[in-house]
Design a protein around this motif. Structure first.
Motif, PDB file in Angstrom:
ATOM      1  N   VAL A   1     -11.929  -5.576  54.147  1.00 48.99           N
ATOM      2  CA  VAL A   1     -12.128  -5.664  55.582  1.00 48.99           C
ATOM      3  C   VAL A   1     -10.990  -4.895  56.221  1.00 48.99           C
ATOM      4  O   VAL A   1      -9.825  -5.148  55.939  1.00 48.99           O
ATOM      5  CB  VAL A   1     -12.091  -7.136  56.058  1.00 48.99           C
ATOM      6  CG1 VAL A   1     -12.147  -7.200  57.561  1.00 48.99           C
ATOM      7  CG2 VAL A   1     -13.237  -7.918  55.438  1.00 48.99           C
TER       8      VAL A   1
ATOM      9  N   LEU B   1     -18.488  -4.237  60.204  1.00 45.46           N
ATOM     10  CA  LEU B   1     -19.245  -4.501  58.991  1.00 45.46           C
ATOM     11  C   LEU B   1     -18.539  -3.909  57.793  1.00 45.46           C
ATOM     12  O   LEU B   1     -17.916  -2.868  57.889  1.00 45.46           O
ATOM     13  CB  LEU B   1     -20.640  -3.880  59.088  1.00 45.46           C
ATOM     14  CG  LEU B   1     -21.487  -4.379  60.245  1.00 45.46           C
ATOM     15  CD1 LEU B   1     -22.779  -3.590  60.314  1.00 45.46           C
ATOM     16  CD2 LEU B   1     -21.776  -5.848  60.098  1.00 45.46           C
TER      17      LEU B   1
ATOM     18  N   ALA C   1     -20.025  -4.941  50.779  1.00 49.55           N
ATOM     19  CA  ALA C   1     -19.332  -5.815  49.844  1.00 49.55           C
ATOM     20  C   ALA C   1     -19.698  -5.520  48.401  1.00 49.55           C
ATOM     21  O   ALA C   1     -18.841  -5.197  47.615  1.00 49.55           O
ATOM     22  CB  ALA C   1     -19.632  -7.268  50.169  1.00 49.55           C
TER      23      ALA C   1
ATOM     24  N   LEU D   1     -25.163  -6.205  50.443  1.00 56.33           N
ATOM     25  CA  LEU D   1     -24.582  -7.265  51.251  1.00 56.33           C
ATOM     26  C   LEU D   1     -23.501  -6.681  52.139  1.00 56.33           C
ATOM     27  O   LEU D   1     -22.627  -5.950  51.668  1.00 56.33           O
ATOM     28  CB  LEU D   1     -23.966  -8.354  50.355  1.00 56.33           C
ATOM     29  CG  LEU D   1     -23.104  -9.407  51.044  1.00 56.33           C
ATOM     30  CD1 LEU D   1     -23.923 -10.231  52.020  1.00 56.33           C
ATOM     31  CD2 LEU D   1     -22.445 -10.307  50.013  1.00 56.33           C
ATOM     32  N   TYR D   2     -23.556  -7.002  53.429  1.00 50.48           N
ATOM     33  CA  TYR D   2     -22.529  -6.587  54.376  1.00 50.48           C
ATOM     34  C   TYR D   2     -21.849  -7.831  54.915  1.00 50.48           C
ATOM     35  O   TYR D   2     -22.521  -8.769  55.352  1.00 50.48           O
ATOM     36  CB  TYR D   2     -23.128  -5.797  55.540  1.00 50.48           C
ATOM     37  CG  TYR D   2     -23.658  -4.464  55.122  1.00 50.48           C
ATOM     38  CD1 TYR D   2     -22.838  -3.346  55.158  1.00 50.48           C
ATOM     39  CD2 TYR D   2     -24.953  -4.321  54.671  1.00 50.48           C
ATOM     40  CE1 TYR D   2     -23.310  -2.108  54.755  1.00 50.48           C
ATOM     41  CE2 TYR D   2     -25.430  -3.092  54.262  1.00 50.48           C
ATOM     42  CZ  TYR D   2     -24.606  -1.993  54.308  1.00 50.48           C
ATOM     43  OH  TYR D   2     -25.068  -0.775  53.901  1.00 50.48           O
ATOM     44  N   LEU D   3     -20.529  -7.865  54.874  1.00 50.45           N
ATOM     45  CA  LEU D   3     -19.777  -8.975  55.443  1.00 50.45           C
ATOM     46  C   LEU D   3     -19.315  -8.593  56.836  1.00 50.45           C
ATOM     47  O   LEU D   3     -18.906  -7.452  57.063  1.00 50.45           O
ATOM     48  CB  LEU D   3     -18.560  -9.297  54.569  1.00 50.45           C
ATOM     49  CG  LEU D   3     -18.865  -9.759  53.151  1.00 50.45           C
ATOM     50  CD1 LEU D   3     -17.573  -9.966  52.386  1.00 50.45           C
ATOM     51  CD2 LEU D   3     -19.695 -11.020  53.172  1.00 50.45           C
ATOM     52  N   LEU D   4     -19.402  -9.537  57.758  1.00 48.26           N
ATOM     53  CA  LEU D   4     -18.932  -9.300  59.113  1.00 48.26           C
ATOM     54  C   LEU D   4     -17.426  -9.531  59.145  1.00 48.26           C
ATOM     55  O   LEU D   4     -16.937 -10.516  58.604  1.00 48.26           O
ATOM     56  CB  LEU D   4     -19.634 -10.239  60.090  1.00 48.26           C
ATOM     57  CG  LEU D   4     -21.162 -10.157  60.081  1.00 48.26           C
ATOM     58  CD1 LEU D   4     -21.742 -11.235  60.983  1.00 48.26           C
ATOM     59  CD2 LEU D   4     -21.623  -8.788  60.520  1.00 48.26           C
TER      60      LEU D   4
ATOM     61  N   THR E   1     -32.866  -5.477  57.721  1.00 47.69           N
ATOM     62  CA  THR E   1     -32.186  -6.730  57.395  1.00 47.69           C
ATOM     63  C   THR E   1     -33.195  -7.732  56.864  1.00 47.69           C
ATOM     64  O   THR E   1     -34.211  -7.996  57.485  1.00 47.69           O
ATOM     65  CB  THR E   1     -31.476  -7.300  58.638  1.00 47.69           C
ATOM     66  OG1 THR E   1     -30.477  -6.391  59.026  1.00 47.69           O
ATOM     67  CG2 THR E   1     -30.860  -8.648  58.361  1.00 47.69           C
TER      68      THR E   1
ATOM     69  N   ILE F   1     -21.886 -14.894  58.641  1.00 47.66           N
ATOM     70  CA  ILE F   1     -20.736 -14.193  58.044  1.00 47.66           C
ATOM     71  C   ILE F   1     -21.155 -12.922  57.328  1.00 47.66           C
ATOM     72  O   ILE F   1     -20.308 -12.176  56.847  1.00 47.66           O
ATOM     73  CB  ILE F   1     -19.930 -15.119  57.111  1.00 47.66           C
ATOM     74  CG1 ILE F   1     -20.795 -15.717  56.020  1.00 47.66           C
ATOM     75  CG2 ILE F   1     -19.261 -16.224  57.911  1.00 47.66           C
ATOM     76  CD1 ILE F   1     -20.043 -16.585  55.019  1.00 47.66           C
ATOM     77  N   GLY F   2     -22.459 -12.659  57.278  1.00 51.10           N
ATOM     78  CA  GLY F   2     -22.931 -11.433  56.637  1.00 51.10           C
ATOM     79  C   GLY F   2     -24.434 -11.332  56.695  1.00 51.10           C
ATOM     80  O   GLY F   2     -25.108 -12.242  57.173  1.00 51.10           O
TER      81      GLY F   2
ATOM     82  N   TYR G   1     -28.026  -9.126  54.642  1.00 53.72           N
ATOM     83  CA  TYR G   1     -28.538  -8.314  53.542  1.00 53.72           C
ATOM     84  C   TYR G   1     -29.414  -7.199  54.073  1.00 53.72           C
ATOM     85  O   TYR G   1     -30.236  -7.424  54.969  1.00 53.72           O
ATOM     86  CB  TYR G   1     -29.345  -9.174  52.562  1.00 53.72           C
ATOM     87  CG  TYR G   1     -28.475 -10.085  51.761  1.00 53.72           C
ATOM     88  CD1 TYR G   1     -27.910  -9.667  50.574  1.00 53.72           C
ATOM     89  CD2 TYR G   1     -28.192 -11.369  52.206  1.00 53.72           C
ATOM     90  CE1 TYR G   1     -27.090 -10.503  49.837  1.00 53.72           C
ATOM     91  CE2 TYR G   1     -27.375 -12.208  51.477  1.00 53.72           C
ATOM     92  CZ  TYR G   1     -26.836 -11.764  50.295  1.00 53.72           C
ATOM     93  OH  TYR G   1     -26.025 -12.591  49.575  1.00 53.72           O
TER      94      TYR G   1
END
Length: 168
Positions: free
Chosen positions: A12, A18, A21, A42-45, A86, A160-161, A163
Motif C-alpha cells: 500500500v 487501490l 494484492a 484481488l484489490y485492497l483498498l 467487479t 476492504i477490497g 475482486y
C-alpha cells in the motif's frame, strides 16, 4: 514514499486508493465439478470504507431481521473507481453490543441464504470481528441475525477490497 507490505508481497502506497494484492483461483467444490472460472484479481483498498453501521442508522438487527447493504455504489466513490467487472467484495464484519446468543450471516443478494454463519456471539455485550468474502451479482449483500429469542446485535461492515474477474 511510505509503503506497507500486505498479502503476498503487495504494498500500500500512501495516497493510493487501490492496490493489486495477488491472483487467486477458485478451489473446486468437493462434491461437484467446478465451473470454468478465469482467475480473480484481488484489490485492497488503501482506506477501508464503512458501508453499514447500524449504530448510526437503522438500529440493531434482532432475531429474524434481514437487511440489504449496497456495497458497489459505495466503492465506486473512490478516485480510482471500481471496474464494471467487479464480481465480489472483501468485507470486515464487526458485531457490537450483542444481546444473548446468536449469529450473523452475510451473503450475496440474489442468492439463497447459506446454511453457515459469518460470525457467532454467545453472550451479551460482546464486540467481535470477522472478515467475509461475498461474491455478488446485484451489487449488494444481505445481512441477517438469528439465534435465541431476544438475540440481536449492532453491525458494522467495512469494505476492504474487491475482486475483478477480468484477470487484468
Amino acid at each position: 514514499i511510505p509503503r506497507r507490505t500486505l498479502l503476498g508481497g503487495a504494498a500500500v502506497v500512501a495516497g493510493a486508493a487501490l492496490v493489486p494484492a495477488r491472483r487467486a483461483v477458485a478451489a473446486p467444490h468437493p462434491t461437484a465439478a467446478p465451473p470454468a472460472l478465469g482467475p480473480l484479481e484481488l484489490y485492497l483498498l488503501a482506506t477501508p470504507v464503512r458501508v453499514l453501521d447500524t449504530r448510526q442508522a437503522g438500529g440493531a438487527l434482532a432475531r429474524g431481521d434481514v437487511r440489504d447493504v449496497d456495497v458497489t455504489l459505495t466503492l465506486q466513490g473512490f478516485e480510482s473507481g471500481v471496474p464494471a467487472s467487479t464480481s465480489g467484495v472483501l468485507l470486515n464484519l464487526t458485531l457490537v453490543d450483542t444481546v444473548s446468543w446468536g449469529y450473523v450471516t452475510v451473503w450475496a443478494a440474489g442468492s439463497p441464504m447459506p446454511g453457515t454463519s459469518s460470525a457467532n456471539f454467545d453472550h451479551s455485550g460482546q464486540t467481535l470481528a470477522n472478515s467475509v468474502i461475498s461474491l455478488h451479482t446485484a451489487g449488494s449483500v444481505k445481512v441477517a441475525v438469528d439465534g435465541l429469542v431476544g438475540c440481536g446485535s449492532h453491525l458494522i461492515l467495512d469494505a476492504i477490497g474487491f475482486y475483478d474477474d477480468t484477470g487484468a
